[in-house]
Design an enzyme around this catalytic site. Sequence first.
Site, PDB file in Angstrom:
ATOM      1  N   ASN A 207      19.069  50.270  55.703  1.00 42.90           N
ATOM      2  CA  ASN A 207      18.777  51.557  55.238  1.00 42.90           C
ATOM      3  C   ASN A 207      17.247  51.518  54.788  1.00 42.90           C
ATOM      4  OD1 ASN A 207      19.175  51.033  52.270  1.00 42.90           O
ATOM      5  ND2 ASN A 207      21.160  50.558  53.001  1.00 42.90           N
ATOM      6  N   ASP A 307      32.935  46.962  47.724  1.00 50.94           N
ATOM      7  CA  ASP A 307      32.352  47.778  46.944  1.00 50.94           C
ATOM      8  C   ASP A 307      32.073  47.044  45.534  1.00 50.94           C
ATOM      9  OD1 ASP A 307      31.303  49.631  44.825  1.00 50.94           O
ATOM     10  OD2 ASP A 307      32.144  51.440  46.083  1.00 50.94           O
ATOM     11  N   ILE A 308      30.899  46.564  45.515  1.00 51.32           N
ATOM     12  CA  ILE A 308      30.382  45.728  44.355  1.00 51.32           C
ATOM     13  C   ILE A 308      30.440  46.305  42.799  1.00 51.32           C
ATOM     14  CG2 ILE A 308      28.515  44.158  43.406  1.00 51.32           C
ATOM     15  CD1 ILE A 308      27.520  43.998  46.519  1.00 51.32           C
TER      16      ILE A 308
HETATM   17  O1  C5P Z   1      29.763  54.807  47.072  1.00 48.80           O
HETATM   18  P1  C5P Z   1      28.265  54.884  46.888  1.00 48.80           P
HETATM   19  O2  C5P Z   1      27.653  53.968  47.899  1.00 48.80           O
HETATM   20  O3  C5P Z   1      27.695  56.293  47.015  1.00 48.80           O
HETATM   21  O4  C5P Z   1      27.978  54.479  45.622  1.00 48.80           O
HETATM   22  C1  C5P Z   1      26.602  53.908  45.101  1.00 48.80           C
HETATM   23  C2  C5P Z   1      26.708  53.173  44.113  1.00 48.80           C
HETATM   24  O5  C5P Z   1      27.627  52.038  44.349  1.00 48.80           O
HETATM   25  C3  C5P Z   1      25.337  52.311  43.785  1.00 48.80           C
HETATM   26  O6  C5P Z   1      25.264  52.111  42.594  1.00 48.80           O
HETATM   27  C4  C5P Z   1      25.500  51.382  44.778  1.00 48.80           C
HETATM   28  O7  C5P Z   1      24.953  49.927  44.266  1.00 48.80           O
HETATM   29  C5  C5P Z   1      27.034  51.053  44.595  1.00 48.80           C
HETATM   30  N1  C5P Z   1      27.890  50.233  45.873  1.00 48.80           N
HETATM   31  C6  C5P Z   1      28.332  49.127  45.828  1.00 48.80           C
HETATM   32  N2  C5P Z   1      28.730  48.331  46.695  1.00 48.80           N
HETATM   33  C7  C5P Z   1      28.962  49.253  47.923  1.00 48.80           C
HETATM   34  C8  C5P Z   1      28.517  50.535  48.013  1.00 48.80           C
HETATM   35  C9  C5P Z   1      27.965  51.005  46.870  1.00 48.80           C
HETATM   36  O8  C5P Z   1      27.757  48.382  44.729  1.00 48.80           O
HETATM   37  N3  C5P Z   1      29.761  48.787  48.860  1.00 48.80           N
END
Ligand code: C5P
Length: 398
Positions: A207, A307-308
């Site tokens: 992205n 999802d970190i």
């Molecule tokens: O769920 P979404 O991607 O919209 O959430 C955004 C937030 O979650 C950001 O802070 C991003 O760094 C974190 N994130 C993450 N790991 C993922 C997806 C999003 O840490 N796989």
Amino acid sequence: MSLQGKHILLGVTGGIAAYKACELLRLLVKAGADVEVMMTKAAAQFVGPLTFETLSGKPVAEDMWDPKMRLPHISLRKNKDLIVVAPATANIIAKAANGIADDLVSSTLLARECPLMLCPAMNVQMWRNPATVRNVRTLKGDGVLFSGPEAGNQACGDVGEGRLREPAQILEDVEAFFTPSILSGKKVLMTAGPTFEPFDPVRGITNGSSGRQAAAIAAAAIRAGAEVTIVSGPVCVSYPDKAAVIPVRQAQEMFEAVKKELAEHTPDTFIGVAAVGDWRPVEYSESKLKKEKGQDTLTIKLIKNPDILSYVGHSGLCSAVIGFAAETDNLAENARKKLDSKAADMIVVNPASAIGSTQNQASFVTKNGIEAKELSSKAELAEEIIEALADLLKKRVI
Ligand code: C5P
């Protein structure tokens, strides 16, 4: 305008680096500071006072015996928040260390009532001379601040320590001086940039995240006294020198690096700024995928990435967890949902159009509600995020 309302006296002494003081003056003024300039006779041999006068919009003080100024060393020092001497020659350093007041600049330094920052610039042998080493030690003991010097090629042809620090970096040191150390002793772990999920050796899914917002947050956190580690996907921005950077490519690598940091360095705060890819290709081809004759489409099956942010939020390992949300619709509502689902303390929500841009218009969503911020540069938003973070950490202590 990080230096709005600050009154700075810029002293320029006689070295070839005096020309760089013009750029420093310009940057200080641009940052909102009210700057007055004083210079030695030797400095005026290198750059004319008119240049400084034009850039500061104020008369330049050069002469101890100027009939228009009564006791100039006393009037100059009045109502100043900081005196910066750039370049500071070995001579002015020696005078300042020993309380010698034989011209306007040295007399003003002796008469000062505010902190002093010296930005040395001299030949490497002069810098290494035991007399200079002694003088610098004395001044540091007196609480005088130093910005630089740097090592590198010198105007005289020598190579070594003694170069004036770049004006932009001196500006950072001045800004740091005025920024209260609200994160002093705190460790901040961040994710930054995009992730890249390959499906063959040359292609992948990524992205447009630039890492700019993360770089600005890291710089603001460092200025506020924090120790910063950035786990970063592939970016072109440069992160602050003082940040520890762990480069990664894929979301899973980012996740592993974050878990390792959490275990080994126990950060107080986690800020998930990265635009982590939610999905990665299920299969990876060791050979580059070729277009087959008559093939119009290519199907790539994706599988969910960890999802970190959610992991860190639910782990309870950090005292404050901040996430980002780049949304196209229902910004506030989506951010509120994310606050809960990811167990975060704050979500910074911005329109998806902010990705890759230099500006941002964000809102801060916490359990107490939503606070809309003005459209601002990413650097300004970073300062506000750090202030909000300091508040979150304070509330945790209570
Ligand atoms: O769920 P979404 O991607 O919209 O959430 C955004 C937030 O979650 C950001 O802070 C991003 O760094 C974190 N994130 C993450 N790991 C993922 C997806 C999003 O840490 N796989």
